[in-house]
Design a protein around this motif. Sequence first.
Motif, PDB file in Angstrom:
ATOM      1  N   THR A   7       0.872  -1.180   0.000  1.00 45.09           N
ATOM      2  CA  THR A   7       0.000   0.000   0.000  1.00 45.09           C
ATOM      3  C   THR A   7       0.902   1.220   0.000  1.00 45.09           C
ATOM      4  OG1 THR A   7      -1.560  -1.210   1.369  1.00 45.09           O
ATOM      5  CG2 THR A   7      -1.889   1.160   1.197  1.00 45.09           C
ATOM      6  N   CYS A   8       0.687   2.101  -0.965  1.00 44.68           N
ATOM      7  CA  CYS A   8       1.494   3.318  -1.026  1.00 44.68           C
ATOM      8  C   CYS A   8       1.118   4.243   0.129  1.00 44.68           C
ATOM      9  CB  CYS A   8       1.266   4.031  -2.354  1.00 44.68           C
ATOM     10  SG  CYS A   8       2.279   5.495  -2.537  1.00 44.68           S
ATOM     11  N   ILE A   9       2.123   4.873   0.751  1.00 47.34           N
ATOM     12  CA  ILE A   9       1.835   5.763   1.893  1.00 47.34           C
ATOM     13  C   ILE A   9       2.186   7.216   1.578  1.00 47.34           C
ATOM     14  CG2 ILE A   9       2.195   3.920   3.568  1.00 47.34           C
ATOM     15  CD1 ILE A   9       4.879   5.339   4.249  1.00 47.34           C
ATOM     16  N   TYR A  40       8.296   5.191  -4.330  1.00 46.60           N
ATOM     17  CA  TYR A  40       8.081   4.549  -3.028  1.00 46.60           C
ATOM     18  C   TYR A  40       8.107   3.026  -3.173  1.00 46.60           C
ATOM     19  CZ  TYR A  40       5.625   2.702   1.034  1.00 46.60           C
ATOM     20  OH  TYR A  40       5.275   1.953   2.128  1.00 46.60           O
ATOM     21  N   ARG A  50      13.390   2.988   7.780  1.00 41.78           N
ATOM     22  CA  ARG A  50      12.488   3.563   8.780  1.00 41.78           C
ATOM     23  C   ARG A  50      13.303   4.376   9.777  1.00 41.78           C
ATOM     24  NH1 ARG A  50       9.521   1.625   5.519  1.00 41.78           N
ATOM     25  NH2 ARG A  50       7.913   0.043   5.821  1.00 41.78           N
ATOM     26  N   THR A  51      12.644   5.348  10.422  1.00 40.05           N
ATOM     27  CA  THR A  51      13.238   6.006  11.586  1.00 40.05           C
ATOM     28  C   THR A  51      12.831   5.203  12.808  1.00 40.05           C
ATOM     29  OG1 THR A  51      13.138   8.174  10.545  1.00 40.05           O
ATOM     30  CG2 THR A  51      13.276   8.140  12.938  1.00 40.05           C
ATOM     31  N   THR A  53      12.331   5.079  16.825  1.00 45.28           N
ATOM     32  CA  THR A  53      12.233   5.940  18.009  1.00 45.28           C
ATOM     33  C   THR A  53      11.975   5.065  19.225  1.00 45.28           C
ATOM     34  OG1 THR A  53       9.832   6.295  17.902  1.00 45.28           O
ATOM     35  CG2 THR A  53      11.203   7.811  16.627  1.00 45.28           C
ATOM     36  N   SER A  54      12.555   5.467  20.359  1.00 51.97           N
ATOM     37  CA  SER A  54      12.342   4.732  21.605  1.00 51.97           C
ATOM     38  C   SER A  54      12.714   5.640  22.774  1.00 51.97           C
ATOM     39  CB  SER A  54      13.194   3.453  21.602  1.00 51.97           C
ATOM     40  OG  SER A  54      12.861   2.651  22.716  1.00 51.97           O
ATOM     41  N   ARG A  69      15.856   8.945  18.977  1.00 45.22           N
ATOM     42  CA  ARG A  69      15.543   8.446  17.640  1.00 45.22           C
ATOM     43  C   ARG A  69      16.825   8.285  16.851  1.00 45.22           C
ATOM     44  NH1 ARG A  69      15.964  12.672  13.613  1.00 45.22           N
ATOM     45  NH2 ARG A  69      15.598  14.741  14.491  1.00 45.22           N
ATOM     46  N   LYS A  76      15.413  -1.099   7.172  1.00 42.57           N
ATOM     47  CA  LYS A  76      14.334  -1.700   7.969  1.00 42.57           C
ATOM     48  C   LYS A  76      14.787  -2.950   8.720  1.00 42.57           C
ATOM     49  CE  LYS A  76       9.754  -3.507   6.975  1.00 42.57           C
ATOM     50  NZ  LYS A  76       8.828  -3.789   5.853  1.00 42.57           N
ATOM     51  N   ILE A  79      16.116  -2.644  12.407  1.00 46.99           N
ATOM     52  CA  ILE A  79      15.299  -2.067  13.483  1.00 46.99           C
ATOM     53  C   ILE A  79      15.527  -2.793  14.809  1.00 46.99           C
ATOM     54  CG2 ILE A  79      12.933  -1.731  14.329  1.00 46.99           C
ATOM     55  CD1 ILE A  79      12.044  -1.148  11.477  1.00 46.99           C
ATOM     56  N   PHE A  80      15.450  -4.117  14.789  1.00 41.63           N
ATOM     57  CA  PHE A  80      15.536  -4.848  16.055  1.00 41.63           C
ATOM     58  C   PHE A  80      16.966  -4.882  16.606  1.00 41.63           C
ATOM     59  CE2 PHE A  80      11.282  -6.116  14.812  1.00 41.63           C
ATOM     60  CZ  PHE A  80      10.607  -6.030  16.026  1.00 41.63           C
ATOM     61  N   MET A  83      17.180  -1.596  18.322  1.00 41.54           N
ATOM     62  CA  MET A  83      16.410  -1.646  19.574  1.00 41.54           C
ATOM     63  C   MET A  83      17.195  -2.382  20.660  1.00 41.54           C
ATOM     64  SD  MET A  83      13.644   0.056  19.646  1.00 41.54           S
ATOM     65  CE  MET A  83      13.020  -0.605  21.208  1.00 41.54           C
TER      66      MET A  83
END
Lengths: 121, 418
Positions: A7-9, A40, A50-51, A53-54, A69, A76, A79-80, A83
């Motif tokens: 899905t395009c955002i 995209y 992705r950015t 944030t935590s 952030r 992507k 990410i983990f 984190m």
Amino acid sequence: MKSYQLTCIQCPIGCALTVTVGDGGEVTVTGNTCPRGAAYGEKEVTHPSRTVTSTVPLEGGALPRLPVRTRTDVPKEKIFDIMAQIKKTAVKAPVRSGDTVIENAAGTGVDVIATKTVPAE
Amino acid sequence: MNRHDIIIIGGGPAGLAAAAAAREAGVEDVLILERDVRLGGILNQCIHNGFGLHTFGQELTGPEYAERYADKVEELHIPYKLKTIVADVSADRIVTYVNAEEGVQTVQAGAIVLAMGCRERPRGALGLPGYRPAGIYTAGTAQRLMNVEGYSVGKKVFILGSGDIGLIMARRLTLEGAQVCCVAELMPYSGGLNRNIVQCLNDFNIPLRLSHTVTRIHGKRRVEGVTVSEVDENRRPIPGTEEFYECDTLLLSCGLLPENELSRAAGVKLDRVTGGPVVDDKLMSSVPGVFACGNVLHVHDLVDYVSEEAERAGRQAAEYVRGGGGDGETVVTLEAAGGVRYTVPQFIRPDNMADSVTVRFRVSDVFRDRSVAVYYDGVRVSKRKKRIMAPGEMEQITIRKDGFKAGIPKKITVCVED
């Protein structure tokens, strides 16, 4: 050849994109209504980012947590990993918004920075 | 009694922008009253990025966006009182506030800007059957507990409602190691932004079940699970569709309600649809000198629009205390018709209006390839095609003063057409 449904955002229309990657790596996007959708779709399939944030624990400030952030977006799949590194980090006040909290997070070349200014108590 | 030219109730994004704009419009004596321990309001707990694209051309996090406005208030040396609760506002603009240092104080305001924001619809307003075990939170409460206080709220989480806060929390909980089993949405479409569905749910393979709701909460001391049912077109659960989800936490993201107890005390007329004050093109309520902006006026999806609206309210409050303008006799009513739920403002005073007035509204359903039409006393004056409109995305039109050259209408109607 591989095909992905996205899905395009880029705007509220939310076009249903089909992105195909050929055996030679060539990318085709269909279902988009504008060039932004094509860009995209290609990026989401070839190198999505992705950015992150935590928050991290903050000692000696008025707040128990400091929001953070990644300075820019990061791959992507990292990410983990980022984190996990954030979870091992703690910060002492004072801290200024924009200060580096983790250098080169998870080897991405991108720093994790504070997003709030907290003076020492 | 002490007197201030402008008193701003609330030090969140709306209050901060209104205060700075009022000062920059030349009013020296501006005071902000804020009940929390810091300025910035709800943005302090919104640690995710995506704020400020319109205002700053950047994707800031909530705390960063708030800090820019709080810094501006500091630079302008605008006084503010923290940990201060406003207990009452009267129709003649007497503000009663309470804090630990001063006790109960009453002050006269030349003008008041209402910027109290909104709060979440709680479980009690949803009629969810079951006991009252620990582990049920509104999404924003969970957000505050996690992001500001540093608590973990649960390990296995079910989210009811697909508003943006619920979606953002689905990602946040997942990143912190919790398992989000599902997001259920009563309506056949999500109330959240597309971008959040993709980046908060799809990224982590969290299912979104549209036309579903929680029909039972299990557990006596702690949440042990929820029963979820499909609903029909009248949003009534369909017998036989029940499914059980095991979870220890239930988050509710089921709508926001403007917080207007003080407005009501002052005799401000409220709009039944928005839940906020009825205002004119200067964002002044039915009580002269009392203005409103931000989520207390109507719930926004982008803080950028809150800031812009609040700046307008601040400037107009400044104009009011200087005795400028005057209301004028003529009133044009704005009417929300077919497919449009409400408009803000609800009326315009053309005698003294700006060259152009932005009118914001929300539609009642998802509309594809339909138009927004504007009528002056039943005569269509504009029609604009839109690829898509959805209840979750605020829309706007512009009313221009020079459009009234042919005569001032009594009523302007905004509606959705083919």
